[in-house]
Design an enzyme around this catalytic site. Sequence first.
Site, PDB file in Angstrom:
ATOM      1  N   ARG A  69       0.834  -1.214   0.000  1.00 49.61           N
ATOM      2  CA  ARG A  69       0.000   0.000   0.000  1.00 49.61           C
ATOM      3  C   ARG A  69       0.865   1.259   0.000  1.00 49.61           C
ATOM      4  O   ARG A  69       0.559   2.238  -0.680  1.00 49.61           O
ATOM      5  CB  ARG A  69      -0.924   0.002   1.226  1.00 49.61           C
ATOM      6  CG  ARG A  69      -1.997  -1.057   1.110  1.00 49.61           C
ATOM      7  CD  ARG A  69      -2.911  -1.059   2.305  1.00 49.61           C
ATOM      8  NE  ARG A  69      -3.573   0.216   2.491  1.00 49.61           N
ATOM      9  CZ  ARG A  69      -4.118   0.613   3.642  1.00 49.61           C
ATOM     10  NH1 ARG A  69      -4.065  -0.169   4.696  1.00 49.61           N
ATOM     11  NH2 ARG A  69      -4.715   1.774   3.735  1.00 49.61           N
ATOM     12  N   HIS A 118      -6.302   8.560  11.735  1.00 57.68           N
ATOM     13  CA  HIS A 118      -5.959   7.126  11.659  1.00 57.68           C
ATOM     14  C   HIS A 118      -4.469   6.896  11.419  1.00 57.68           C
ATOM     15  O   HIS A 118      -4.075   5.834  10.947  1.00 57.68           O
ATOM     16  CB  HIS A 118      -6.791   6.440  10.571  1.00 57.68           C
ATOM     17  CG  HIS A 118      -8.232   6.266  10.965  1.00 57.68           C
ATOM     18  ND1 HIS A 118      -9.236   5.978  10.073  1.00 57.68           N
ATOM     19  CD2 HIS A 118      -8.832   6.323  12.183  1.00 57.68           C
ATOM     20  CE1 HIS A 118     -10.394   5.887  10.726  1.00 57.68           C
ATOM     21  NE2 HIS A 118     -10.171   6.090  11.997  1.00 57.68           N
TER      22      HIS A 118
HETATM   23  P1  NAD Z   1     -14.203   3.196   2.871  1.00 58.58           P
HETATM   24  O1  NAD Z   1     -13.381   2.335   1.995  1.00 58.58           O
HETATM   25  O2  NAD Z   1     -15.008   2.584   3.955  1.00 58.58           O
HETATM   26  O3  NAD Z   1     -15.247   4.029   1.972  1.00 58.58           O
HETATM   27  C1  NAD Z   1     -14.859   4.714   0.833  1.00 58.58           C
HETATM   28  C2  NAD Z   1     -16.004   5.603   0.398  1.00 58.58           C
HETATM   29  O4  NAD Z   1     -15.526   6.358  -0.721  1.00 58.58           O
HETATM   30  C3  NAD Z   1     -17.256   4.867  -0.068  1.00 58.58           C
HETATM   31  O5  NAD Z   1     -18.397   5.462   0.529  1.00 58.58           O
HETATM   32  C4  NAD Z   1     -17.270   5.098  -1.583  1.00 58.58           C
HETATM   33  O6  NAD Z   1     -18.580   5.170  -2.128  1.00 58.58           O
HETATM   34  C5  NAD Z   1     -16.555   6.421  -1.668  1.00 58.58           C
HETATM   35  N1  NAD Z   1     -15.934   6.712  -2.968  1.00 58.58           N
HETATM   36  C6  NAD Z   1     -15.449   5.844  -3.896  1.00 58.58           C
HETATM   37  N2  NAD Z   1     -14.961   6.518  -4.954  1.00 58.58           N
HETATM   38  C7  NAD Z   1     -15.109   7.846  -4.671  1.00 58.58           C
HETATM   39  C8  NAD Z   1     -14.806   9.045  -5.374  1.00 58.58           C
HETATM   40  N3  NAD Z   1     -14.229   9.029  -6.573  1.00 58.58           N
HETATM   41  N4  NAD Z   1     -15.116  10.232  -4.782  1.00 58.58           N
HETATM   42  C9  NAD Z   1     -15.699  10.268  -3.561  1.00 58.58           C
HETATM   43  N5  NAD Z   1     -16.021   9.159  -2.861  1.00 58.58           N
HETATM   44  C10 NAD Z   1     -15.728   7.963  -3.409  1.00 58.58           C
HETATM   45  O7  NAD Z   1     -13.196   4.283   3.468  1.00 58.58           O
HETATM   46  P2  NAD Z   1     -13.283   5.204   4.737  1.00 58.58           P
HETATM   47  O8  NAD Z   1     -14.675   5.697   4.920  1.00 58.58           O
HETATM   48  O9  NAD Z   1     -12.162   6.150   4.612  1.00 58.58           O
HETATM   49  O10 NAD Z   1     -13.019   4.289   6.013  1.00 58.58           O
HETATM   50  C11 NAD Z   1     -12.308   3.113   6.098  1.00 58.58           C
HETATM   51  C12 NAD Z   1     -10.858   3.163   6.561  1.00 58.58           C
HETATM   52  O11 NAD Z   1     -10.075   2.882   5.442  1.00 58.58           O
HETATM   53  C13 NAD Z   1     -10.279   4.430   7.068  1.00 58.58           C
HETATM   54  O12 NAD Z   1      -9.964   4.230   8.382  1.00 58.58           O
HETATM   55  C14 NAD Z   1      -8.965   4.654   6.333  1.00 58.58           C
HETATM   56  O13 NAD Z   1      -7.914   4.804   7.265  1.00 58.58           O
HETATM   57  C15 NAD Z   1      -8.765   3.406   5.585  1.00 58.58           C
HETATM   58  N6  NAD Z   1      -8.207   3.505   4.226  1.00 58.58           N
HETATM   59  C16 NAD Z   1      -7.396   4.529   3.846  1.00 58.58           C
HETATM   60  C17 NAD Z   1      -6.893   4.625   2.553  1.00 58.58           C
HETATM   61  C18 NAD Z   1      -5.971   5.781   2.170  1.00 58.58           C
HETATM   62  O14 NAD Z   1      -5.237   6.272   3.011  1.00 58.58           O
HETATM   63  N7  NAD Z   1      -6.003   6.264   0.931  1.00 58.58           N
HETATM   64  C19 NAD Z   1      -7.230   3.647   1.615  1.00 58.58           C
HETATM   65  C20 NAD Z   1      -8.072   2.577   2.033  1.00 58.58           C
HETATM   66  C21 NAD Z   1      -8.558   2.541   3.327  1.00 58.58           C
END
Ligand code: NAD
Length: 250
Positions: A69, A118
């Site tokens: 990641r 987080h």
């Molecule tokens: P989640 O994966 O639960 O939800 C992602 C949300 O993003 C969904 O509701 C989805 O519909 C929406 N989404 C998808 N594409 C999108 C777009 N183009 N524009 C706007 N929204 C979009 O993620 P979460 O709510 O952040 O919570 C889960 C946990 O996942 C967090 O604690 C986080 O730390 C972790 N996480 C972080 C990363 C990162 O740092 N980039 C990546 C994956 C997971």
Amino acid sequence: MPVNSVAERLRQANHVTVFTGAGVSAESGIPTFRDALTGLWERFDPAQLATAEAYRTDPSLCWGWYEWRRAKVLQAIPNAAHLAIAELANHVPKLTIVTQNVDDLHERAGCEGVIHIHGSLHTPRCIDCAVAYGPILPDQDLSHDGCRIEPLRCGACNGLIRPGVVWFGEMLPEHAWSAGLAAAEGCDLFLSIGTSGMVFPAAELPLRALSKGSTVVHINPSAFEVSADEYFLQGPATHIMQSLLTDAFG
Ligand code: NAD
Ligand code: ZN
């Protein structure tokens, strides 16, 4: 509420809090937790790799996943949503960014003082004595076919080095969480972007903002129910944030 009414609120706001989730980084090519994983990782459930127990049970598998990641994040660049959020700082009297993301794309888009409730993939520390791991982490070659990577060891106590993220079942970093709560409760406009709202206590922040009378707007391509006093803008973060910025500030 249509985009232009939210734009009006944005123009009038004194303190805007932007709360982001994995969806904001999705258009930079970083999978969200709910996206199906691909390739090497498609057999695994992220929620089951993101725990202290999983790490203690199979350190090289978990460290391999986090290093995969981290490498994806290093290859990614901030997208138009990260840039629009950074640009907001030039237009509103006070902007606070609170993120659940463990990447550094807000910072690379030019945002300052981002509150990471987080933690971060870029701040590894010892699992036993909690000392920060000082050296730069080595680059990982993601082209090999195994997913395991042997974790590094702590220079102070030889404990395993763990990622600096909050795992399921762990407390949030106290300072970041209280700063996040203060930003939710002290703003007049709260934009919740790209989050499923399923991970607590993070998902409490929009509710706290609402309870203090702030306007709460959710931005997400997937529709979900919001209460009568909240607003929902449906669409990808890049598109909605760019339109909002153009409508509000030209
Ligand atoms: P989640 O994966 O639960 O939800 C992602 C949300 O993003 C969904 O509701 C989805 O519909 C929406 N989404 C998808 N594409 C999108 C777009 N183009 N524009 C706007 N929204 C979009 O993620 P979460 O709510 O952040 O919570 C889960 C946990 O996942 C967090 O604690 C986080 O730390 C972790 N996480 C972080 C990363 C990162 O740092 N980039 C990546 C994956 C997971
Ligand atoms: Zn140690």
